[in-house]
Design a protein around this motif. Structure first.
Motif, PDB file in Angstrom:
ATOM      1  N   LEU A 113      -7.160   6.280   7.526  1.00  0.00           N
ATOM      2  CA  LEU A 113      -6.844   6.700   6.122  1.00  0.00           C
ATOM      3  C   LEU A 113      -5.548   6.627   4.901  1.00  0.00           C
ATOM      4  O   LEU A 113      -4.980   7.760   6.041  1.00  0.00           O
ATOM      5  CB  LEU A 113      -7.496   6.649   4.808  1.00  0.00           C
ATOM      6  N   ALA A 114      -4.588   6.253   4.110  1.00  0.00           N
ATOM      7  CA  ALA A 114      -3.418   6.770   3.945  1.00  0.00           C
ATOM      8  C   ALA A 114      -3.653   7.643   2.520  1.00  0.00           C
ATOM      9  O   ALA A 114      -4.225   7.369   2.034  1.00  0.00           O
ATOM     10  CB  ALA A 114      -2.720   5.529   3.207  1.00  0.00           C
ATOM     11  N   SER A 115      -3.403   9.476   2.592  1.00  0.00           N
ATOM     12  CA  SER A 115      -3.428   9.902   1.688  1.00  0.00           C
ATOM     13  C   SER A 115      -2.452  10.649   1.575  1.00  0.00           C
ATOM     14  O   SER A 115      -2.545  11.778   1.458  1.00  0.00           O
ATOM     15  CB  SER A 115      -4.703  10.703   2.756  1.00  0.00           C
ATOM     16  N   THR A 116      -0.967  10.353   2.180  1.00  0.00           N
ATOM     17  CA  THR A 116       0.635  11.306   1.930  1.00  0.00           C
ATOM     18  C   THR A 116       0.309  11.380   0.268  1.00  0.00           C
ATOM     19  O   THR A 116       0.576  10.507  -0.119  1.00  0.00           O
ATOM     20  CB  THR A 116       1.188  10.945   2.423  1.00  0.00           C
ATOM     21  N   ALA A 117       0.456  11.774  -0.629  1.00  0.00           N
ATOM     22  CA  ALA A 117       0.279  12.022  -1.728  1.00  0.00           C
ATOM     23  C   ALA A 117       1.643  11.085  -2.520  1.00  0.00           C
ATOM     24  O   ALA A 117       2.614  12.227  -1.873  1.00  0.00           O
ATOM     25  CB  ALA A 117       0.341  13.762  -2.399  1.00  0.00           C
ATOM     26  N   PRO A 118       1.701  11.077  -3.578  1.00  0.00           N
ATOM     27  CA  PRO A 118       3.344  10.440  -4.009  1.00  0.00           C
ATOM     28  C   PRO A 118       4.051  12.112  -4.412  1.00  0.00           C
ATOM     29  O   PRO A 118       5.351  12.046  -3.883  1.00  0.00           O
ATOM     30  CB  PRO A 118       2.727   9.460  -5.307  1.00  0.00           C
ATOM     31  N   SER A 119       3.458  12.785  -4.643  1.00  0.00           N
ATOM     32  CA  SER A 119       4.149  14.287  -4.664  1.00  0.00           C
ATOM     33  C   SER A 119       5.063  14.743  -3.710  1.00  0.00           C
ATOM     34  O   SER A 119       6.314  15.449  -3.761  1.00  0.00           O
ATOM     35  CB  SER A 119       3.569  15.433  -5.543  1.00  0.00           C
ATOM     36  N   ASP A 143      -1.150   0.870   9.561  1.00  0.00           N
ATOM     37  CA  ASP A 143      -1.423  -0.640   9.117  1.00  0.00           C
ATOM     38  C   ASP A 143      -1.120  -0.699   7.083  1.00  0.00           C
ATOM     39  O   ASP A 143      -1.895   0.399   7.029  1.00  0.00           O
ATOM     40  CB  ASP A 143      -3.044  -0.389   9.750  1.00  0.00           C
ATOM     41  N   ILE A 144      -0.670  -1.396   6.656  1.00  0.00           N
ATOM     42  CA  ILE A 144      -0.259  -2.287   6.239  1.00  0.00           C
ATOM     43  C   ILE A 144      -1.456  -1.794   4.635  1.00  0.00           C
ATOM     44  O   ILE A 144      -1.525  -1.563   3.573  1.00  0.00           O
ATOM     45  CB  ILE A 144       0.792  -3.155   5.426  1.00  0.00           C
ATOM     46  N   LYS A 145      -2.370  -2.328   4.520  1.00  0.00           N
ATOM     47  CA  LYS A 145      -3.679  -2.092   3.863  1.00  0.00           C
ATOM     48  C   LYS A 145      -4.214  -1.020   3.346  1.00  0.00           C
ATOM     49  O   LYS A 145      -3.894  -0.773   1.724  1.00  0.00           O
ATOM     50  CB  LYS A 145      -4.598  -3.207   4.442  1.00  0.00           C
ATOM     51  N   PRO A 146      -4.066  -0.349   4.061  1.00  0.00           N
ATOM     52  CA  PRO A 146      -4.435   1.299   3.113  1.00  0.00           C
ATOM     53  C   PRO A 146      -3.709   2.214   2.616  1.00  0.00           C
ATOM     54  O   PRO A 146      -3.748   2.939   2.133  1.00  0.00           O
ATOM     55  CB  PRO A 146      -5.204   2.520   4.432  1.00  0.00           C
ATOM     56  N   ALA A 147      -2.484   1.479   2.996  1.00  0.00           N
ATOM     57  CA  ALA A 147      -0.978   1.914   2.344  1.00  0.00           C
ATOM     58  C   ALA A 147      -0.729   1.451   1.257  1.00  0.00           C
ATOM     59  O   ALA A 147       1.172   1.429   1.211  1.00  0.00           O
ATOM     60  CB  ALA A 147       0.263   2.900   3.611  1.00  0.00           C
ATOM     61  N   GLU A 148      -1.234   0.936   0.474  1.00  0.00           N
ATOM     62  CA  GLU A 148      -0.008  -0.194  -0.379  1.00  0.00           C
ATOM     63  C   GLU A 148       0.212   0.788  -0.901  1.00  0.00           C
ATOM     64  O   GLU A 148       1.151   0.472  -1.874  1.00  0.00           O
ATOM     65  CB  GLU A 148      -1.574  -1.552  -1.250  1.00  0.00           C
ATOM     66  N   LEU A 149      -0.194   1.095  -1.456  1.00  0.00           N
ATOM     67  CA  LEU A 149       0.296   2.795  -2.710  1.00  0.00           C
ATOM     68  C   LEU A 149       1.075   3.321  -2.473  1.00  0.00           C
ATOM     69  O   LEU A 149       2.681   3.424  -3.207  1.00  0.00           O
ATOM     70  CB  LEU A 149      -1.070   3.049  -3.206  1.00  0.00           C
ATOM     71  N   LEU A 155       9.228   2.431  -1.779  1.00  0.00           N
ATOM     72  CA  LEU A 155       9.633   1.381  -2.246  1.00  0.00           C
ATOM     73  C   LEU A 155      10.192   2.002  -3.534  1.00  0.00           C
ATOM     74  O   LEU A 155      11.740   1.114  -3.614  1.00  0.00           O
ATOM     75  CB  LEU A 155       9.811   0.450  -1.644  1.00  0.00           C
ATOM     76  N   ASP A 156      10.013   2.287  -4.342  1.00  0.00           N
ATOM     77  CA  ASP A 156      10.134   2.005  -5.583  1.00  0.00           C
ATOM     78  C   ASP A 156      11.236   3.076  -6.124  1.00  0.00           C
ATOM     79  O   ASP A 156      12.105   3.755  -6.626  1.00  0.00           O
ATOM     80  CB  ASP A 156       8.689   2.664  -7.063  1.00  0.00           C
ATOM     81  N   LEU A 157      11.087   4.837  -5.072  1.00  0.00           N
ATOM     82  CA  LEU A 157      11.338   5.845  -5.467  1.00  0.00           C
ATOM     83  C   LEU A 157      12.505   5.389  -4.444  1.00  0.00           C
ATOM     84  O   LEU A 157      14.245   5.739  -4.537  1.00  0.00           O
ATOM     85  CB  LEU A 157      11.020   6.475  -4.160  1.00  0.00           C
ATOM     86  N   ALA A 158      12.852   4.426  -3.491  1.00  0.00           N
ATOM     87  CA  ALA A 158      14.296   4.250  -3.070  1.00  0.00           C
ATOM     88  C   ALA A 158      14.986   3.180  -3.361  1.00  0.00           C
ATOM     89  O   ALA A 158      16.479   3.144  -3.256  1.00  0.00           O
ATOM     90  CB  ALA A 158      13.687   3.606  -1.891  1.00  0.00           C
TER      91      ALA A 158
END
Length: 276
Positions: A113-119, A143-149, A155-158
């Motif tokens: 699971l992807a669980s690294t917070a945007p903050s 695995d790209i699917k769990p980490a879409e957000l 990428l938005d930050l970049a």
């Protein structure tokens, strides 16, 4: 230059000798590039990623050509290990970042699971940018699917570093949910996802077997995940049919998966505390 299966670099046992070997390897690589591209090496893009033990070799005074871009890595769990000093910020090659949203390795991987917070991403990457790491950003998503957000946020930050400062980054999930699911459902969806991040910051779902919580913390964790599970189930009833698959992949599965693994591990630990 590392070993087989991404292990440590083989060769001399003396770290100073390893530094010399690494310097020779880089010189040889630059020679190969120069010969084949018929241009001076300093005119060809090159990067140096001081990953894991390689950073300790670099810190021993390894000489790196000024034009090579240093790509500073995190420690595999979202915290960047080192950034450029004022002197390094003057290098013509500049610097960048290699960042993990998924990791396979010790002491424990997190590939489920992807669980690294945007903050956290915003805090670390904004700091990196302020230290001049703006030449190249690399994100390991597994695995790209769990980490879409999380990948989209990176990428938005970049694209625009000031759009999501660390102070505002928690609001990104609301922005993202509004884009994909509409204004009506977005606030509850964002609240669920941010609580998911909060709980994972205390302990990623994949790390539960490594950790032991005191009784009060165990009870609080079980209660929080039960509530989050119930909120997710209630929200699902409001999701339009044509968005159910997306909701499942992006919200429901991560939340329920995390809740169930916490219940599995904590209840197993509790079972040992009851007399036979």
């Amino acid at each position: 230059m590392r070993g087989v299966h991404d292990g440590g670099m083989p060769g001399p046992k003396d770290p100073d000798e390893k530094v010399k070997l690494l310097e020779n390897i880089i010189a040889d690589q630059r020679g190969i590039l120069q010969t084949n591209f018929k241009r001076p090496a300093e005119m060809l893009p090159q990067i140096f990623v001081p990953y894991k033990e390689v950073l300790s070799l670099y810190r021993r005074g390894m000489q790196l050509p000024d034009d090579i871009t240093i790509i500073w890595p995190d420690e595999n769990f979202g915290y960047i290990r080192q950034l450029s000093t004022p002197a390094e910020q003057q290098r013509s090659g500049g610097s960048g970042v290699y960042y993990h949203l998924s990791y396979l390795g010790g002491p424990h991987d997190y590939t489920w699971l992807a669980s690294t917070a945007p903050s956290l991403i915003a805090y670390e990457m904004t700091k990196a940018y302020q230290f001049g790491a703006n030449r190249l950003w690399v994100v390991n998503v597994g695995d790209i699917k769990p980490a879409e957000l999380e990948t989209q946020f990176f990428l938005d930050l970049a694209w625009e570093i000031n759009a999501w400062t660390p102070e505002k980054a928690q609001q990104y999930v609301l922005h993202w949910a509004t884009q994909h699911f509409g204004k009506t459902l977005a606030p509850e969806m964002a609240a669920i996802k941010n609580e998911y991040y909060r709980l994972a910051q205390e302990a990623k779902p994949e790390f539960m077997r490594m950790l032991t919580f005191v009784p009060a913390a165990r009870a609080a964790r079980l209660a929080a995940y039960t509530k989050l599970y119930q909120r997710t189930a209630a929200l699902k009833k409001q999701i339009p049919v044509n968005q159910l698959n997306a909701f499942f992949e992006l919200i429901e599965y991560p939340v329920k998966g995390a809740a169930l693994i916490n219940q599995k591990i904590i209840y197993a630990q509790l079972s040992y505390e009851f007399p036979a």
